[in-house]
Structure formats: structure tokens, C-alpha cells
Motif scaffolding. Structure first.
Motif, PDB file in Angstrom:
ATOM      1  N   ASN A   1       0.878  -1.293  -0.023  1.00  0.00           N
ATOM      2  CA  ASN A   1       0.139   0.027  -0.044  1.00  0.00           C
ATOM      3  C   ASN A   1       0.777   1.326  -0.003  1.00  0.00           C
ATOM      4  O   ASN A   1       0.767   2.257   0.832  1.00  0.00           O
ATOM      5  N   GLU A   2       1.913   1.073  -0.852  1.00  0.00           N
ATOM      6  CA  GLU A   2       2.761   2.451  -1.036  1.00  0.00           C
ATOM      7  C   GLU A   2       2.859   2.656  -2.586  1.00  0.00           C
ATOM      8  O   GLU A   2       2.616   1.798  -3.369  1.00  0.00           O
ATOM      9  N   CYS A   3       3.431   3.847  -2.676  1.00  0.00           N
ATOM     10  CA  CYS A   3       3.997   4.071  -4.009  1.00  0.00           C
ATOM     11  C   CYS A   3       5.407   4.905  -3.880  1.00  0.00           C
ATOM     12  O   CYS A   3       5.956   5.541  -2.725  1.00  0.00           O
ATOM     13  N   SER A   4       6.220   4.894  -4.843  1.00  0.00           N
ATOM     14  CA  SER A   4       7.415   5.916  -5.009  1.00  0.00           C
ATOM     15  C   SER A   4       6.907   7.196  -5.616  1.00  0.00           C
ATOM     16  O   SER A   4       6.281   7.093  -6.598  1.00  0.00           O
ATOM     17  N   ILE A   5       7.471   8.274  -5.136  1.00  0.00           N
ATOM     18  CA  ILE A   5       7.183   9.466  -6.072  1.00  0.00           C
ATOM     19  C   ILE A   5       8.469  10.279  -6.289  1.00  0.00           C
ATOM     20  O   ILE A   5       9.211  10.347  -5.455  1.00  0.00           O
TER      21      ILE A   5
ATOM     22  N   ILE B   1       5.983   6.871  -0.224  1.00  0.00           N
ATOM     23  CA  ILE B   1       5.030   7.375   0.540  1.00  0.00           C
ATOM     24  C   ILE B   1       3.827   6.619   0.554  1.00  0.00           C
ATOM     25  O   ILE B   1       3.822   5.513  -0.335  1.00  0.00           O
ATOM     26  N   LYS B   2       3.014   6.816   1.280  1.00  0.00           N
ATOM     27  CA  LYS B   2       1.705   5.928   1.376  1.00  0.00           C
ATOM     28  C   LYS B   2       1.134   5.983   0.131  1.00  0.00           C
ATOM     29  O   LYS B   2       0.835   6.920  -0.374  1.00  0.00           O
ATOM     30  N   LEU B   3       0.397   5.045  -0.460  1.00  0.00           N
ATOM     31  CA  LEU B   3      -0.300   5.258  -1.771  1.00  0.00           C
ATOM     32  C   LEU B   3      -1.842   5.628  -1.541  1.00  0.00           C
ATOM     33  O   LEU B   3      -2.777   4.794  -0.995  1.00  0.00           O
TER      34      LEU B   3
END
Ligand code: AMP
Length: 421
Positions: free
Chosen positions: A390-394, A405-407
Motif C-alpha cells: 500500500n505504498e508508491c514511490s514518487i 509514501i503511502k498510496l
């Protein structure tokens, strides 16, 4: 057979459309802020409208109209300008009783004139215009100048044009002036061009518009209308100039400006490019047009600005580089995470962000290249692992900084907005 576009027409390709949209956006914002309502009228009208409204002695009506008989044997004309059509619509739809006066309308639209092609002169072109019905005050004249100047200012073109103003008086002082002008012109008539000779009898004021060097030379010493104005017109013109001074709107007075159309009285004005020999726009007061076309006597004032010429100037001065074509976020995914990512993509689009996605279904590397090419400000990366956590990279593409960060929408938004501060 090779079918090509018609002479004097253009295809506006995506690169240029962005300039048009930028101008249109500014027009809409300005008009909304002045509470001016948009009007859209047909592209063709009865020929009679222009013969009566624009004037059958004008070049537009005489030489430039696209006129044809339709299958019902009606004489139809593709609109060569829009004021007459707006006036027709104003009368026909009884707008004077439907909208509180003064009635302020704006339009953009294509018009058609059979003209000799040259830079900035087309057979199909587009104008933005504003018409105000129901105010006989010079303050309404100033309002139209203020609006047109504001558009030019926003487009960074105001210092690239000269605003010339004139007053061509009312019927009374103009007739007196025309007599004086004809007296002056009579002895020189033999030396003038054929068009001027015809205009001498039909519309002597238009001789002041003549571009032939020999005529312009003679007319340089002609009496000027601003010396012949009646008290009322003189006062109005003084107040108009005072008002423009108070607003710090720069102008010059040019008694040669009479405008190519017959319907004007009192204030007339034109914006002309300083570097290219092109009129950018013009306008003025036309208190008799509504009644000429069949409505009740209604004072009116308006202007038209050539959109194609605005685009030309923006390109000429390379101001299109300032027009941001931004992709805010590129969502980098694989095929498995693609659909899951779309719910965030669409939510961000609803919030006004410009978001692109992996519709090419290419590798991560290829997607990064694409995001670079379209100048994406941020890349949000969602792979299998990120999704499971439940994350993503930005990645901020300006700074190159990438973080996990949190998705969810709030954390993506927060990252973007903080970076913009
Ligand atoms: P007019 O209606 O002739 O006063 O024109 C108003 C404005 O429309 C001009 O100042 C130009 O910017 C633009 N315009 C007029 N004729 C053309 C044309 N043939 N091609 C492109 N723009 C034009």
C-alpha cells in the motif's frame, strides 16, 4: 487527385492549438470577471444584413464577401464580421427586455473574407469581440478599450502595439466635416487613385484610409475631424482621453482612423503592431446600427481583435515558450498494477491535475523516458511490491529526489503541493 486545403485557410495543429487555448482561456477569464456574457450566432446570415449593416460601399461588402444562393434561392453570406450578426441576434431575440441594460456580450468565431493572401491575412480567420448595448456614455467606450488592453497585457503584447484613437463625431459634425474635406480634396481629385475618385462621391471619409502613397501624401494636409467636432462630441472625446490618462492606458490620437466599416460614430480606435505592419484589432461606437438593422434606437460600442494575429505575434516574439504545457504527474505502472492505479489517476484528474499513464504498456525505462519527454513534473511509481505494501514511490523530476509514501491521494497531493511552494 491531391486534395489540399483552400487558399487562405489554415490547419491549426496541436502545437499551435495550445496558443489558441491559452488566448481563449484569458478571454474567458477576463469576460467572466467583467460579467460579460458569451453569445454564439450562425456562421451564415442573409446577405442583406451586411449590405445594410456594414454598408454596401465598404470593401468588405463590395469585394470580399462569400455570397451564394442556397437551394431555396436565398442570398446567403458567410459572416465577414460579427457585430452585424450579434446586433441581428440582439434584436431578433428581444435581448433588451431579457437582460439588464447595458447588455454586454462577447464572442469568438470564424469569419470569411475573400482577400488577397499575405502574412496575417487569411480568407478564414477568427475574431474575439465584445459588444455593449444600451450605454451612450464614454465610460462604456473606455470599458471596451480597458478590456481589449487587458487581454493584450495578459498576453504580453500590450507594449508591442500602438493604440490609436480618434473621434469621427456624430452625424451633424461629421456631415459638416465631410463638406470641408470634399472642398479640400476637389482640386486634387485628378491626381488621386480610382478608388478615391469613387469614394469622393460615395464615402469621402474612407479616402482617409487610402494606402496609395500619392493619395496619402495629398491627404496629409487635409482638415482633421477632431477640429470640426460639435460641443457634445468634443466633450466626449476630451473625457475619453482624460479617462484613458487616468487609467494609464497609452494611446496616440490619429485623425486618419475612420475604420473600414460604415457603422461607426464618435469614438473609433485601432491597435496596430509596432513591428509588423498589421492591425491587431479595432473598435468604436456605433449608435445607429441597431436601428439601421431594424431595432429600437440603441447606443452601442464594441471591438474586434484578430485571434490569428494574436497567435502570429505570440509566435513572432516567441512568447509561446511561456505557455506552460505541463504534465503534472506520470503514473508509471506495469500491466498488473495499471488498473489499480487508475482510481488514483482519475481522482487526481478530477482535482485538476494533468495526469498521463502507461497506455503504451512499455518497460519502466521506456516509461521514464516518456515522462521526461512530456516534461512530467512528478512520476508516481506503482509496481507489484509497492501495491502490496500500500505504498508508491514518487519522484520529483526537477530535483531527482525519489521517496516512498503511502498510496493515497492525500499523501501524493501533499508531496506535489509542498514541492510547488
Ligand atoms: P475589422 O473587422 O476589419 O476591423 O478587423 C478587426 C481585426 O480582425 C483586425 O484588426 C485583424 O486583427 C483581424 N482581421 C481582419 N481581417 C483579417 C483577415 N483577413 N485575416 C486575419 N485577420 C483579420
Amino acid at each position: 487527385m491531391n486534395i489540399t486545403r483552400q487558399k487562405g485557410c489554415k490547419d491549426i495543429l496541436p502545437d499551435e492549438v495550445k496558443i489558441w487555448q491559452y488566448i481563449e482561456k484569458n478571454i474567458k477569464e477576463i469576460c467572466d470577471s467583467y460579467n460579460i456574457k458569451e453569445i454564439r450566432t450562425p456562421v451564415f446570415e442573409a446577405t442583406e444584413l451586411y449590405a445594410r449593416g456594414v454598408g454596401d460601399e465598404t470593401d468588405i461588402v463590395n469585394k470580399e464577401m462569400y455570397t451564394f444562393l442556397d437551394k431555396g434561392n436565398r442570398s446567403i453570406t458567410l459572416r465577414p464580421e460579427l457585430t452585424a450578426g450579434v446586433v441581428r441576434a440582439y434584436i431578433e431575440n428581444g435581448l433588451s427586455s431579457k437582460i439588464i441594460s447595458p447588455i454586454k456580450l462577447w464572442y469568438t468565431g470564424n469569419m470569411y473574407r475573400y482577400e488577397k493572401m499575405q502574412k496575417g491575412r487569411y480568407r478564414e480567420f477568427n475574431q474575439f469581440g465584445v459588444e455593449i448595448f444600451g450605454s451612450d456614455s464614454y465610460l462604456a467606450d473606455i470599458e471596451t478599450i480597458k478590456i481589449s488592453s487587458e487581454l493584450l497585457r495578459r498576453l504580453n503584447l500590450l507594449d508591442k502595439v500602438i493604440l490609436s484613437i480618434n473621434s469621427i463625431g456624430c452625424e451633424n459634425c461629421r456631415n459638416e466635416y465631410i463638406q470641408k474635406l470634399k472642398e479640400f480634396e476637389k482640386p486634387y481629385l485628378d491626381q488621386m487613385c480610382d478608388t478615391c475618385k469613387v469614394r469622393y462621391n460615395k464615402n469621402p471619409l474612407r479616402m482617409l484610409d487610402c494606402k496609395e502613397v500619392k493619395c496619402a501624401k495629398i491627404l496629409r494636409d487635409a482638415p482633421v475631424i477632431t477640429d470640426c467636432l460639435c460641443e457634445d462630441c468634443k466633450n466626449d472625446f476630451e473625457k475619453l482621453k482624460d479617462g484613458l490618462n487616468k487609467l494609464d492606458i497609452k494611446y496616440i490620437i490619429d485623425p486618419g482612423i475612420v475604420r473600414g466599416l460604415d457603422y461607426y460614430n464618435k469614438t473609433v480606435y485601432e491597435y496596430v503592431s509596432k513591428d509588423l505592419e498589421l492591425a491587431v484589432g479595432g473598435g468604436g461606437r456605433y449608435d445607429k446600427l441597431v436601428s439601421t438593422i431594424g431595432g429600437a434606437k440603441t447606443p452601442a460600442v464594441g471591438f474586434g481583435i484578430g485571434m490569428d494575429r494574436l497567435v502570429l505575434l505570440i509566435k513572432e516574439y516567441e512568447l509561446d515558450k511561456n505557455i506552460n504545457e505541463v504534465v503534472d504527474i506520470y503514473f508509471l505502472t506495469d500491466e498488473d498494477t495499471y488498473f489499480e492505479s487508475l482510481k488514483y489517476v482519475d481522482e487526481l484528474r478530477k482535482l485538476g491535475y494533468v495526469v498521463e499513464t502507461n497506455i503504451n504498456n512499455k518497460s519502466f525505462n521506456a516509461q521514464f523516458k516518456y515522462a521526461n519527454k512530456v516534461n512530467a513534473k512528478f512520476v508516481v511509481i506503482i509496481g507489484e511490491e509497492e501495491l502490496n505494501n500500500n505504498e508508491c514511490s514518487i519522484k520529483n523530476m526537477d530535483t531527482g529526489i525519489q521517496e516512498k509514501i503511502k498510496l493515497n491521494i492525500d499523501s501524493i497531493k501533499e508531496k506535489i503541493e509542498n514541492a510547488w511552494i
